[in-house]
Design a protein around this motif. Sequence first.
Motif, PDB file in Angstrom:
ATOM      1  N   TYR B  33      13.123 -61.235 -32.326  1.00  0.00           N
ATOM      2  CA  TYR B  33      12.857 -59.929 -32.921  1.00  0.00           C
ATOM      3  C   TYR B  33      14.158 -59.225 -33.283  1.00  0.00           C
ATOM      4  N   TYR B  35      15.157 -55.092 -33.715  1.00  0.00           N
ATOM      5  CA  TYR B  35      14.753 -53.690 -33.587  1.00  0.00           C
ATOM      6  C   TYR B  35      15.936 -52.817 -33.969  1.00  0.00           C
ATOM      7  N   GLN B  37      17.248 -48.767 -32.871  1.00  0.00           N
ATOM      8  CA  GLN B  37      16.972 -47.673 -31.954  1.00  0.00           C
ATOM      9  C   GLN B  37      17.737 -46.440 -32.395  1.00  0.00           C
ATOM     10  N   LEU B  43      12.511 -47.317 -30.122  1.00  0.00           N
ATOM     11  CA  LEU B  43      12.746 -48.640 -30.688  1.00  0.00           C
ATOM     12  C   LEU B  43      11.720 -48.931 -31.771  1.00  0.00           C
ATOM     13  N   LEU B  45      10.436 -51.813 -34.637  1.00  0.00           N
ATOM     14  CA  LEU B  45      10.492 -53.233 -34.965  1.00  0.00           C
ATOM     15  C   LEU B  45      10.759 -53.426 -36.454  1.00  0.00           C
ATOM     16  N   ASP B  59       7.506 -53.029 -38.493  1.00  0.00           N
ATOM     17  CA  ASP B  59       7.063 -51.703 -38.926  1.00  0.00           C
ATOM     18  C   ASP B  59       7.974 -51.082 -39.981  1.00  0.00           C
ATOM     19  N   PHE B  90      19.083 -53.984 -31.984  1.00  0.00           N
ATOM     20  CA  PHE B  90      18.859 -54.886 -30.861  1.00  0.00           C
ATOM     21  C   PHE B  90      18.084 -56.111 -31.318  1.00  0.00           C
ATOM     22  N   PHE B 101      16.486 -58.878 -24.138  1.00  0.00           N
ATOM     23  CA  PHE B 101      17.244 -58.195 -25.176  1.00  0.00           C
ATOM     24  C   PHE B 101      18.729 -58.538 -25.150  1.00  0.00           C
TER      25      PHE B 101
END
Lengths: 107, 110
Positions: B33, B35, B37, B43, B45, B59, B90, B101
């Motif tokens: 993944y 992400y 932040q 967070l 995605l 998203d 991340f 992570f």
Amino acid sequence: EQQVQQSPASLVLQEAENAELQCSFSIFTNQVQWFYQRPGGRLVSLLYNPSGTKQSGRLTSTTVIKERRSSLHISSSQITDSGTYLCAMSNYNVLYFGSGTKLTVEP
Amino acid sequence: DMKVTQMPRYLIKRMGENVLLECGQDMSHETMYWYRQDPGLGLQLIYISYDVDSNSEGDIPKGYRVSRKKREHFSLILDSAKTNQTSVYFCASRDSYEQYFGPGTRLTVL
């Protein structure tokens, strides 16, 4: 829509006090994970707790799936526990995060 | 010890420049993944990868693309970076139950 809600948003404790953090989900999930993060730091997995009660050291998580909630209890808090605690629920391989609870433990 | 690495850790770019963020994992996890932040937004995605060349939008995929040519590497690419892409990024990988992570990359776009 925020799928994961956490409360409180912030919490200040005196050292040695206990903390209770809450998390609720708007949709069904069977995977709940709690993370810890220092400002600007990596997310560290604390507990994976899909259901029931799970303990790791001073941390205890209780997840009630049918009520769509999970809690994290921190006993005998220490100054080094300060940081942000994030709850996350998984739905079809995607992890949705709450906004976190910022915990400050003072001497 | 399970490990997710990210490079670089800090990056400053000018608006319009291209950006490449790298992520690696040594656990042979299929799913990875990206992400971002941001303060007050938590967070978010960006992309999810289910394996080599099997990527799906998250998203907030607009302005980003990804590349996964090897299972252990997952790259995030910003073509012509914008100032609103200033954030901490991340990377994560997942086994059957948990996500792990990386340390994050702090990107500043001037």
